[in-house]
Design a protein around this motif. Structure first.
Motif, PDB file in Angstrom:
ATOM      1  N   ASP A   1       4.389  26.431 -70.383  1.00 18.54           N
ATOM      2  CA  ASP A   1       4.630  26.177 -71.755  1.00 18.54           C
ATOM      3  C   ASP A   1       5.935  27.119 -71.931  1.00 18.54           C
TER       4      ASP A   1
ATOM      5  N   ASP B   1       8.467  26.494 -76.057  1.00 14.18           N
ATOM      6  CA  ASP B   1       7.585  27.295 -77.315  1.00 14.18           C
ATOM      7  C   ASP B   1       8.912  28.245 -77.466  1.00 14.18           C
TER       8      ASP B   1
ATOM      9  N   TYR C   1      10.909  25.364 -79.059  1.00 18.04           N
ATOM     10  CA  TYR C   1      10.578  24.350 -80.716  1.00 18.04           C
ATOM     11  C   TYR C   1      10.807  25.826 -81.824  1.00 18.04           C
TER      12      TYR C   1
ATOM     13  N   HIS D   1       0.149  23.017 -82.697  1.00 20.91           N
ATOM     14  CA  HIS D   1       0.812  24.094 -82.619  1.00 20.91           C
ATOM     15  C   HIS D   1      -0.094  24.790 -81.636  1.00 20.91           C
TER      16      HIS D   1
ATOM     17  N   VAL E   1      -1.449  24.465 -77.226  1.00 25.79           N
ATOM     18  CA  VAL E   1      -0.992  25.595 -76.911  1.00 25.79           C
ATOM     19  C   VAL E   1      -2.391  26.583 -76.128  1.00 25.79           C
TER      20      VAL E   1
ATOM     21  N   ALA F   1       5.259  31.522 -78.633  1.00 23.93           N
ATOM     22  CA  ALA F   1       3.711  30.390 -79.413  1.00 23.93           C
ATOM     23  C   ALA F   1       3.597  30.273 -81.279  1.00 23.93           C
TER      24      ALA F   1
ATOM     25  N   ARG G   1       5.835  27.215 -82.155  1.00 20.44           N
ATOM     26  CA  ARG G   1       4.986  25.954 -81.970  1.00 20.44           C
ATOM     27  C   ARG G   1       4.646  25.510 -83.581  1.00 20.44           C
ATOM     28  N   TYR G   2       5.385  24.149 -83.717  1.00 18.00           N
ATOM     29  CA  TYR G   2       4.726  23.477 -85.337  1.00 18.00           C
ATOM     30  C   TYR G   2       5.637  21.943 -85.455  1.00 18.00           C
TER      31      TYR G   2
ATOM     32  N   PHE H   1       8.076  17.521 -75.801  1.00 14.58           N
ATOM     33  CA  PHE H   1       8.151  17.590 -77.394  1.00 14.58           C
ATOM     34  C   PHE H   1       8.718  15.911 -78.013  1.00 14.58           C
TER      35      PHE H   1
END
Length: 295
Positions: free
Chosen positions: A62, A66, A69, A152, A155, A162, A165-166, A283
């Motif tokens: 990922d 990420d 993101y 989040h 991950v 990361a 990523r949220y 996503f």
């Protein structure tokens, strides 16, 4: 109502112009666009030179998701939602205070312009970090918010990107709860806030990086990779229901309020959350997940 509509329109056009200038103009040190890129590359290089989980690929699982993101949440999300929302909410709050014959200045505890710059920034940093630590706890304790926060925690291999990523609802919650304490302090210009922001981004990137550092005695002050990986562990301690190690930049709050947990380094522990095998992998579906989820 027309005032709020005009405010939203101006917010969009103003941020769009700001974003274009950030990308085009690279001649100022507080440029968020290139600042994020520089910090990300530097932490990624550290991951490559000092990998903690040596079996993990440089382009880990990922990695590109990420990375997307990271730029979406840091820039496009502001353009699509947050700038207009925060500007409108701020104006609405000020209007409510105005009806009561008050203003934000009535709640300010002190004038930061009268303080040394370093002291004012330190107070701003501590207040904002403590507020965000508490907000992070709420994301784990309230089921509705946890469904957003699962993005989040989906991950499975940790790396610097990361960090960002949220789900887009998270900053809405953070900014809403952060508004009043920061309004009470107030008085900082964008360049001064950038100092604190870049520092927090760097620590956040390091916390999520493939690095086996704990900073020695400074681990009781600053969050670190060995501490934060425990926050992402799929299996929680037997006596814990919601989570551990909630610190964003500072680990201090976890040690003060007994939410710290680092029994050993956690180098090879499984990451995620219970049931994450059924969590969406792309996503769009991750963004839609909280709307579809039913307990």
């Amino acid at each position: 109502m027309d005032k709020y509509i005009d405010l939203i329109k101006n917010s969009y056009s103003g941020y769009w112009n700001y974003l274009k200038n950030e990308i085009i103009a690279i001649n100022h040190w507080d440029n968020y666009f290139y600042g994020l890129i520089v910090i990300s590359i530097l932490v990624w290089i550290l991951e490559i030179i000092f990998p903690w989980r040596k079996q993990q690929s440089i382009f880990r699982k990922d990695f590109w998701l990420d990375t997307f993101y990271m730029f979406f949440n840091f820039f496009l999300l502001n353009l699509i939602i947050l700038i207009a929302l925060s500007e409108t909410a701020s104006e609405f709050f000020n209007d409510i205070l105005g009806f009561a014959g008050l203003s934000v200045s009535n709640f300010q505890l002190f004038d930061v312009d009268q303080l040394p710059l370093w002291l004012g920034l330190l107070i701003f940093f501590i207040v904002s970090d403590f507020t965000q630590w508490n907000t992070h706890r709420l994301l784990h304790r309230i089921p509705l918010l946890w469904n957003f926060h699962k993005v989040h925690h989906s991950v499975k291999e940790m790396g610097f990107a990361a960090h960002l990523r949220y789900h887009w609802m998270e900053p809405v919650v953070y900014k809403s709860l952060l508004y009043i304490p920061i309004a009470i302090i107030g008085g900082f210009d964008a360049q001064h806030v950038a100092i604190v922001h870049f520092f927090s981004i760097t620590i956040g990137h390091l916390n999520h990086a493939n690095l086996g550092w704990d900073y020695g005695r400074l681990k009781y002050l600053f969050n670190n990779p060995k501490m934060h990986i425990r926050h992402h562990a799929k299996k929680l301690p037997a006596n814990v229901k919601y989570g551990v190690n909630y610190g964003l930049t500072l680990s201090l709050w976890d040690y003060l309020f007994n939410t710290n947990h680092v029994p050993y380094d956690g180098q090879d522990i499984e990451l995620g959350f219970s049931g994450d095998e059924d969590f969406p992998k792309d996503f769009i579906q991750q963004e839609l997940y909280p709307l579809k989820f039913k307990k």
